[in-house]
Design a protein around this motif. Sequence first.
Motif, PDB file in Angstrom:
ATOM      1  N   ASN A  88      36.256  35.711  12.825  1.00 27.78           N
ATOM      2  CA  ASN A  88      36.637  35.988  14.208  1.00 27.78           C
ATOM      3  C   ASN A  88      38.112  35.671  14.445  1.00 27.78           C
ATOM      4  O   ASN A  88      38.872  36.497  14.967  1.00 27.78           O
ATOM      5  CB  ASN A  88      35.761  35.139  15.136  1.00 27.78           C
ATOM      6  N   LEU A  89      38.531  34.481  14.023  1.00 26.74           N
ATOM      7  CA  LEU A  89      39.919  34.061  14.240  1.00 26.74           C
ATOM      8  C   LEU A  89      40.894  34.994  13.524  1.00 26.74           C
ATOM      9  O   LEU A  89      41.883  35.455  14.106  1.00 26.74           O
ATOM     10  CB  LEU A  89      40.089  32.613  13.752  1.00 26.74           C
ATOM     11  N   LEU A  90      40.607  35.289  12.257  1.00 26.63           N
ATOM     12  CA  LEU A  90      41.541  36.119  11.495  1.00 26.63           C
ATOM     13  C   LEU A  90      41.565  37.564  12.015  1.00 26.63           C
ATOM     14  O   LEU A  90      42.624  38.199  12.037  1.00 26.63           O
ATOM     15  CB  LEU A  90      41.205  36.078   9.996  1.00 26.63           C
ATOM     16  N   LEU A 221      31.344  42.504   9.966  1.00 28.06           N
ATOM     17  CA  LEU A 221      31.644  41.903  11.265  1.00 28.06           C
ATOM     18  C   LEU A 221      32.930  42.521  11.784  1.00 28.06           C
ATOM     19  O   LEU A 221      33.875  42.715  11.018  1.00 28.06           O
ATOM     20  CB  LEU A 221      31.856  40.387  11.120  1.00 28.06           C
ATOM     21  N   ARG A 222      32.956  42.841  13.060  1.00 30.78           N
ATOM     22  CA  ARG A 222      34.205  43.316  13.656  1.00 30.78           C
ATOM     23  C   ARG A 222      34.277  42.836  15.097  1.00 30.78           C
ATOM     24  O   ARG A 222      33.277  42.336  15.643  1.00 30.78           O
ATOM     25  CB  ARG A 222      34.308  44.834  13.569  1.00 30.78           C
ATOM     26  N   ARG A 223      35.429  42.956  15.705  1.00 29.14           N
ATOM     27  CA  ARG A 223      35.576  42.566  17.107  1.00 29.14           C
ATOM     28  C   ARG A 223      35.198  43.753  17.981  1.00 29.14           C
ATOM     29  O   ARG A 223      35.633  44.878  17.739  1.00 29.14           O
ATOM     30  CB  ARG A 223      37.025  42.161  17.393  1.00 29.14           C
ATOM     31  N   GLY A 224      34.340  43.519  18.957  1.00 31.40           N
ATOM     32  CA  GLY A 224      33.931  44.612  19.833  1.00 31.40           C
ATOM     33  C   GLY A 224      33.131  44.058  21.000  1.00 31.40           C
ATOM     34  O   GLY A 224      33.051  42.844  21.200  1.00 31.40           O
ATOM     35  N   ARG A 225      32.539  44.949  21.758  1.00 29.54           N
ATOM     36  CA  ARG A 225      31.744  44.534  22.915  1.00 29.54           C
ATOM     37  C   ARG A 225      30.300  44.983  22.719  1.00 29.54           C
ATOM     38  O   ARG A 225      30.065  46.054  22.167  1.00 29.54           O
ATOM     39  CB  ARG A 225      32.276  45.183  24.199  1.00 29.54           C
ATOM     40  N   SER A 226      29.345  44.162  23.150  1.00 34.51           N
ATOM     41  CA  SER A 226      27.941  44.558  23.081  1.00 34.51           C
ATOM     42  C   SER A 226      27.179  43.777  24.141  1.00 34.51           C
ATOM     43  O   SER A 226      27.767  42.941  24.843  1.00 34.51           O
ATOM     44  CB  SER A 226      27.363  44.257  21.697  1.00 34.51           C
ATOM     45  N   LEU A 235      32.592  38.922  18.522  1.00 34.39           N
ATOM     46  CA  LEU A 235      32.225  39.350  17.172  1.00 34.39           C
ATOM     47  C   LEU A 235      30.930  40.160  17.234  1.00 34.39           C
ATOM     48  O   LEU A 235      29.950  39.706  17.816  1.00 34.39           O
ATOM     49  CB  LEU A 235      32.016  38.097  16.318  1.00 34.39           C
ATOM     50  N   VAL A 236      30.916  41.344  16.661  1.00 36.84           N
ATOM     51  CA  VAL A 236      29.683  42.135  16.610  1.00 36.84           C
ATOM     52  C   VAL A 236      29.399  42.527  15.161  1.00 36.84           C
ATOM     53  O   VAL A 236      30.306  42.553  14.334  1.00 36.84           O
ATOM     54  CB  VAL A 236      29.754  43.397  17.510  1.00 36.84           C
TER      55      VAL A 236
END
Length: 394
Positions: A88-90, A221-226, A235-236
């Motif tokens: 998540n941080l990276l 894992l990627r950054r997104g909305r859910s 993180l999604v």
Amino acid sequence: HCGGCMVGCRHNAKNTLDKNYLYLAEKWGAEVRAEANVRDIRPLYGPQPDQARYEVVYEKITDLVFKRQTALRARHVIVSAGVLGTVNLLLQCRDETKSLPLLSRRLGYMVRSNSEALIGVTARTDEQDFSQGVAISSHFWVDDVTSVEPVRFSPGSSFMRNLMLPLDALQGNSLLAHLGHTVLAGVKRPFDFLTVRLLPKWAEKNTVLLVMQTLDNRMSLRRGRSLWTLGKKGLVTERDPNQPIPTVVETGRKVLNSFAEKVNGVSWVGMNELMNKPNTAHILGGCGIGGNEANGVVDINHEVFNYPGLFVADASVIPANLGVNPSLTITAMTERAMSRIPKQAEAVTPAPLQKPEGLELVQGGNGRSPMKAFPFLLAFVPLTLFFLFKAFKR
Ligand SMILES: Cc1cc2nc3c(=O)[nH]c(=O)nc-3n(C[C@H](O)[C@H](O)[C@H](O)COP(=O)(O)OP(=O)(O)OC[C@H]3O[C@@H](n4cnc5c(N)ncnc54)[C@H](O)[C@@H]3O)c2cc1C
């Protein structure tokens, strides 16, 4: 033995991180900063008076609204935030704050769940007390790739049952079918349903079976909305189209049913199966080791490609499903990576970081972040004016 190791220790006897590594690190002069949530890692390009190469920005998690931010400067930074924290941080540093834009595109890929399932059996009677003994005392291989570990919990530690459903409630292929069968199972076999979900002495009557596999399956894992991030960016997960992680580990199911038969118990599975999602207590990967940035995030010494002096040392570098509990492997790999960093007395001063051509710099800052408070202040001004106006009018 009280069987309570899984949920903290009521006798202060458990050998946890604050009693071993952190305690020893402090003895060697390390300073532990508690309640610190790292938000950004910024490279410091060019010569620096203190030879620092990175600035680590963290906020105090216990500040309720205006979270104080502090920046630390360091020659070396080792990220050990676990898979969910590190990835998540990276990802944030690469794609949002853009402080580390040259991080590998492989970041967040090859995340594994140990191909596992947390399932179990609750006995219908309390003839035998399963809560007495060491929390985990056995582990066996069912076939070449599947191992099972019976786990006990101490009396009173039964919150976990809220996440469980009797196995026979889970029939059909859709969420709707699962929900219908759950209600039906509750009506047809209310005692079994209540044994798993409500009746007292759950820990005394219960055995968790932790099923783990060495099979290769994965997700990313990627950054997104859910729904799970409540619409906020977070993180999604994404299923791998070719080697998805199965929700049901069939070999585990066979063990589950024969165990239930043996102890006259009700088999249960996690509610995650309602939504056709796998569960895990042992998430691994996301910052793979590779020969170059095209096939890994870190090199063989856990140093991040394109960022000298930045390391990752935690479960996110584990390259495969282990089929067993992972802590010792994570520790061994971390100790190996750390043994390659020269001792302070032998260390040479690192060369300053060279700014890559065409990169935009992100400036760091200390103290409270006024920009974060800005939206709240904006909301407060009209409200205060409104109430003052009302008071004067009266
Ligand atoms: C219920 C449960 C039982 C388990 N039992 C076993 C077992 O019996 N045996 C076994 O081998 N394994 C077990 N595991 C797995 C094991 O705990 C993990 O695999 C292991 O702790 C992972 O180590 P790590 O260093 O990668 O991350 P962690 O141990 O998760 O450490 C990461 C740390 O970083 C912190 N962090 C995250 N993000 C940030 C940030 N942005 N800034 C600052 N700090 C941050 C987190 O708060 C955490 O303290 C269990 C896991 C669970 C959930």
